[in-house]
Design a protein around this motif. Structure first.
Motif, PDB file in Angstrom:
ATOM      1  N   PRO A  70      60.974  77.511  28.577  1.00  0.00           N
ATOM      2  CA  PRO A  70      59.922  76.546  28.941  1.00  0.00           C
ATOM      3  C   PRO A  70      59.330  76.802  30.328  1.00  0.00           C
ATOM      4  CG  PRO A  70      61.826  75.403  28.041  1.00  0.00           C
ATOM      5  CD  PRO A  70      62.207  76.836  28.216  1.00  0.00           C
ATOM      6  N   ALA A  71      60.170  77.117  31.307  1.00  0.00           N
ATOM      7  CA  ALA A  71      59.665  77.361  32.667  1.00  0.00           C
ATOM      8  C   ALA A  71      58.796  78.611  32.701  1.00  0.00           C
ATOM      9  CB  ALA A  71      60.824  77.492  33.643  1.00  0.00           C
ATOM     10  N   MET A  72      59.226  79.648  32.006  1.00  0.00           N
ATOM     11  CA  MET A  72      58.440  80.884  32.001  1.00  0.00           C
ATOM     12  C   MET A  72      57.125  80.688  31.255  1.00  0.00           C
ATOM     13  SD  MET A  72      59.897  82.948  33.908  1.00  0.00           S
ATOM     14  CE  MET A  72      58.825  84.315  33.637  1.00  0.00           C
ATOM     15  N   ALA A  73      57.134  79.922  30.171  1.00  0.00           N
ATOM     16  CA  ALA A  73      55.900  79.655  29.437  1.00  0.00           C
ATOM     17  C   ALA A  73      54.937  78.853  30.308  1.00  0.00           C
ATOM     18  CB  ALA A  73      56.222  78.904  28.143  1.00  0.00           C
ATOM     19  N   ARG A  74      55.470  77.891  31.066  1.00  0.00           N
ATOM     20  CA  ARG A  74      54.622  77.096  31.958  1.00  0.00           C
ATOM     21  C   ARG A  74      54.018  77.982  33.043  1.00  0.00           C
ATOM     22  NH1 ARG A  74      57.813  73.122  32.112  1.00  0.00           N
ATOM     23  NH2 ARG A  74      59.141  73.873  33.796  1.00  0.00           N
ATOM     24  N   ARG A  75      54.836  78.883  33.608  1.00  0.00           N
ATOM     25  CA  ARG A  75      54.308  79.820  34.618  1.00  0.00           C
ATOM     26  C   ARG A  75      53.210  80.694  34.028  1.00  0.00           C
ATOM     27  NH1 ARG A  75      59.009  82.743  38.144  1.00  0.00           N
ATOM     28  NH2 ARG A  75      59.646  80.940  39.365  1.00  0.00           N
ATOM     29  N   HIS A  76      53.447  81.177  32.830  1.00  0.00           N
ATOM     30  CA  HIS A  76      52.467  82.047  32.187  1.00  0.00           C
ATOM     31  C   HIS A  76      51.166  81.293  31.934  1.00  0.00           C
ATOM     32  CE1 HIS A  76      51.051  85.437  29.886  1.00  0.00           C
ATOM     33  NE2 HIS A  76      50.769  84.631  28.866  1.00  0.00           N
ATOM     34  N   ASP A  77      51.269  80.047  31.483  1.00  0.00           N
ATOM     35  CA  ASP A  77      50.062  79.240  31.239  1.00  0.00           C
ATOM     36  C   ASP A  77      49.310  78.978  32.538  1.00  0.00           C
ATOM     37  OD1 ASP A  77      50.656  79.196  28.561  1.00  0.00           O
ATOM     38  OD2 ASP A  77      51.617  77.200  28.630  1.00  0.00           O
ATOM     39  N   LEU A  78      50.044  78.662  33.615  1.00  0.00           N
ATOM     40  CA  LEU A  78      49.387  78.443  34.911  1.00  0.00           C
ATOM     41  C   LEU A  78      48.685  79.706  35.388  1.00  0.00           C
ATOM     42  CD1 LEU A  78      52.083  76.317  36.789  1.00  0.00           C
ATOM     43  CD2 LEU A  78      49.857  75.554  35.945  1.00  0.00           C
ATOM     44  N   HIS A  79      49.327  80.845  35.186  1.00  0.00           N
ATOM     45  CA  HIS A  79      48.728  82.115  35.585  1.00  0.00           C
ATOM     46  C   HIS A  79      47.462  82.388  34.782  1.00  0.00           C
ATOM     47  CE1 HIS A  79      48.520  86.161  37.145  1.00  0.00           C
ATOM     48  NE2 HIS A  79      48.483  86.635  35.912  1.00  0.00           N
ATOM     49  N   LYS A  80      47.489  82.122  33.474  1.00  0.00           N
ATOM     50  CA  LYS A  80      46.301  82.320  32.639  1.00  0.00           C
ATOM     51  C   LYS A  80      45.171  81.388  33.063  1.00  0.00           C
ATOM     52  CE  LYS A  80      46.867  82.391  28.229  1.00  0.00           C
ATOM     53  NZ  LYS A  80      47.367  82.267  26.842  1.00  0.00           N
ATOM     54  N   GLU A  81      45.511  80.130  33.390  1.00  0.00           N
ATOM     55  CA  GLU A  81      44.478  79.180  33.838  1.00  0.00           C
ATOM     56  C   GLU A  81      43.846  79.645  35.146  1.00  0.00           C
ATOM     57  OE1 GLU A  81      46.074  75.267  34.126  1.00  0.00           O
ATOM     58  OE2 GLU A  81      46.715  75.237  32.022  1.00  0.00           O
ATOM     59  N   ARG A  82      44.675  80.107  36.063  1.00  0.00           N
ATOM     60  CA  ARG A  82      44.141  80.571  37.353  1.00  0.00           C
ATOM     61  C   ARG A  82      43.231  81.780  37.152  1.00  0.00           C
ATOM     62  NH1 ARG A  82      46.935  83.796  41.961  1.00  0.00           N
ATOM     63  NH2 ARG A  82      47.601  84.808  40.073  1.00  0.00           N
ATOM     64  N   ARG A  83      43.663  82.724  36.308  1.00  0.00           N
ATOM     65  CA  ARG A  83      42.814  83.880  36.024  1.00  0.00           C
ATOM     66  C   ARG A  83      41.502  83.454  35.387  1.00  0.00           C
ATOM     67  NH1 ARG A  83      46.249  87.565  32.508  1.00  0.00           N
ATOM     68  NH2 ARG A  83      44.181  88.099  31.757  1.00  0.00           N
ATOM     69  N   GLY A  84      41.563  82.459  34.501  1.00  0.00           N
ATOM     70  CA  GLY A  84      40.342  81.952  33.867  1.00  0.00           C
ATOM     71  C   GLY A  84      39.405  81.316  34.880  1.00  0.00           C
ATOM     72  N   ARG A  85      39.966  80.535  35.803  1.00  0.00           N
ATOM     73  CA  ARG A  85      39.118  79.922  36.846  1.00  0.00           C
ATOM     74  C   ARG A  85      38.468  80.978  37.723  1.00  0.00           C
ATOM     75  NH1 ARG A  85      43.540  76.310  37.327  1.00  0.00           N
ATOM     76  NH2 ARG A  85      44.207  77.438  39.188  1.00  0.00           N
ATOM     77  N   LEU A  86      39.243  82.002  38.102  1.00  0.00           N
ATOM     78  CA  LEU A  86      38.678  83.076  38.928  1.00  0.00           C
ATOM     79  C   LEU A  86      37.593  83.833  38.173  1.00  0.00           C
ATOM     80  CD1 LEU A  86      41.888  84.484  40.649  1.00  0.00           C
ATOM     81  CD2 LEU A  86      40.046  83.172  41.704  1.00  0.00           C
ATOM     82  N   ARG A  87      37.834  84.103  36.905  1.00  0.00           N
ATOM     83  CA  ARG A  87      36.848  84.800  36.089  1.00  0.00           C
ATOM     84  C   ARG A  87      35.564  83.973  35.975  1.00  0.00           C
ATOM     85  NH1 ARG A  87      39.681  85.639  31.272  1.00  0.00           N
ATOM     86  NH2 ARG A  87      40.641  87.433  32.260  1.00  0.00           N
ATOM     87  N   GLU A  88      35.709  82.661  35.781  1.00  0.00           N
ATOM     88  CA  GLU A  88      34.546  81.774  35.670  1.00  0.00           C
ATOM     89  C   GLU A  88      33.784  81.714  37.002  1.00  0.00           C
ATOM     90  OE1 GLU A  88      31.786  79.558  33.816  1.00  0.00           O
ATOM     91  OE2 GLU A  88      33.473  80.575  32.872  1.00  0.00           O
ATOM     92  N   ALA A  89      34.514  81.686  38.116  1.00  0.00           N
ATOM     93  CA  ALA A  89      33.856  81.669  39.430  1.00  0.00           C
ATOM     94  C   ALA A  89      33.077  82.958  39.654  1.00  0.00           C
ATOM     95  CB  ALA A  89      34.893  81.470  40.532  1.00  0.00           C
ATOM     96  N   ARG A  90      33.645  84.104  39.246  1.00  0.00           N
ATOM     97  CA  ARG A  90      32.911  85.366  39.378  1.00  0.00           C
ATOM     98  C   ARG A  90      31.669  85.371  38.491  1.00  0.00           C
ATOM     99  NH1 ARG A  90      38.210  87.662  39.292  1.00  0.00           N
ATOM    100  NH2 ARG A  90      37.912  88.191  37.098  1.00  0.00           N
ATOM    101  N   ARG A  91      31.811  84.808  37.292  1.00  0.00           N
ATOM    102  CA  ARG A  91      30.663  84.752  36.380  1.00  0.00           C
ATOM    103  C   ARG A  91      29.554  83.885  36.965  1.00  0.00           C
ATOM    104  NH1 ARG A  91      28.811  81.355  32.571  1.00  0.00           N
ATOM    105  NH2 ARG A  91      27.728  82.254  30.797  1.00  0.00           N
ATOM    106  N   GLU A  92      29.932  82.740  37.529  1.00  0.00           N
ATOM    107  CA  GLU A  92      28.933  81.845  38.142  1.00  0.00           C
ATOM    108  C   GLU A  92      28.248  82.535  39.324  1.00  0.00           C
ATOM    109  OE1 GLU A  92      27.840  78.928  37.128  1.00  0.00           O
ATOM    110  OE2 GLU A  92      29.163  79.014  35.383  1.00  0.00           O
ATOM    111  N   ALA A  93      29.006  83.286  40.116  1.00  0.00           N
ATOM    112  CA  ALA A  93      28.416  83.989  41.258  1.00  0.00           C
ATOM    113  C   ALA A  93      27.440  85.063  40.769  1.00  0.00           C
ATOM    114  CB  ALA A  93      29.503  84.618  42.115  1.00  0.00           C
ATOM    115  N   ARG A  94      27.779  85.773  39.692  1.00  0.00           N
ATOM    116  CA  ARG A  94      26.863  86.778  39.139  1.00  0.00           C
ATOM    117  C   ARG A  94      25.603  86.129  38.608  1.00  0.00           C
ATOM    118  NH1 ARG A  94      31.563  88.949  36.797  1.00  0.00           N
ATOM    119  NH2 ARG A  94      30.946  88.121  34.771  1.00  0.00           N
ATOM    120  N   LEU A  95      25.740  84.983  37.929  1.00  0.00           N
ATOM    121  CA  LEU A  95      24.567  84.280  37.419  1.00  0.00           C
ATOM    122  C   LEU A  95      23.668  83.816  38.563  1.00  0.00           C
ATOM    123  CD1 LEU A  95      26.035  82.155  34.496  1.00  0.00           C
ATOM    124  CD2 LEU A  95      24.439  84.067  34.333  1.00  0.00           C
ATOM    125  N   ALA A  96      24.272  83.313  39.625  1.00  0.00           N
ATOM    126  CA  ALA A  96      23.479  82.847  40.773  1.00  0.00           C
ATOM    127  C   ALA A  96      22.732  84.018  41.406  1.00  0.00           C
ATOM    128  CB  ALA A  96      24.384  82.160  41.787  1.00  0.00           C
TER     129      ALA A  96
END
Length: 112
Positions: A70-96
């Motif tokens: 459970p702890a490792m799955a939670r870490r993995h999910d948090l890591h995926k969410e953070r990567r998704g947020r960073l990817r979305e921020a880069r996408r927004e910067a490219r669009l701007a």
């Protein structure tokens, strides 16, 4: 040769030998002092490097088996969410940037 000539020759030779030994001893002393100064500087540098090594030491990650699934799955999910947020921020910067290339704010002032 007279005995006093031999005495003068040997006196000059012994004084020359003593002078040369004194000069070589002085040189050796000066070099020894320089070596001790260099060793002191080296000791300071090694101490500073040891401090840097302690500061930069890698933390060992906890073992996945010890943490459990459970702890490792939670870490993995948090890591995926953070990567998704960073990817979305880069996408927004490219669009701007793209929008600025298509409609820069200075074009209306250039057309006047």
């Amino acid at each position: 040769m007279a005995w006093w000539a031999w005495l003068i020759i040997w006196t000059v030779l012994v004084l020359g030998l003593l002078g040369m030994l004194a000069w070589l001893g002085w040189r050796l002393f000066k070099k020894g002092v320089a070596v001790f100064r260099a060793l002191e500087e080296l000791g300071d540098k090694v101490a500073q490097l040891n401090e840097n090594v302690e500061e930069l030491a890698l933390e060992r990650p906890e073992r996945a088996i010890a943490l459990g699934y459970p702890a490792m799955a939670r870490r993995h999910d948090l890591h995926k969410e953070r990567r998704g947020r960073l990817r979305e921020a880069r996408r927004e910067a490219r669009l701007a940037r793209g929008k600025l290339l298509i409609n820069p704010p200075t074009i209306p002032t250039l057309r006047k």
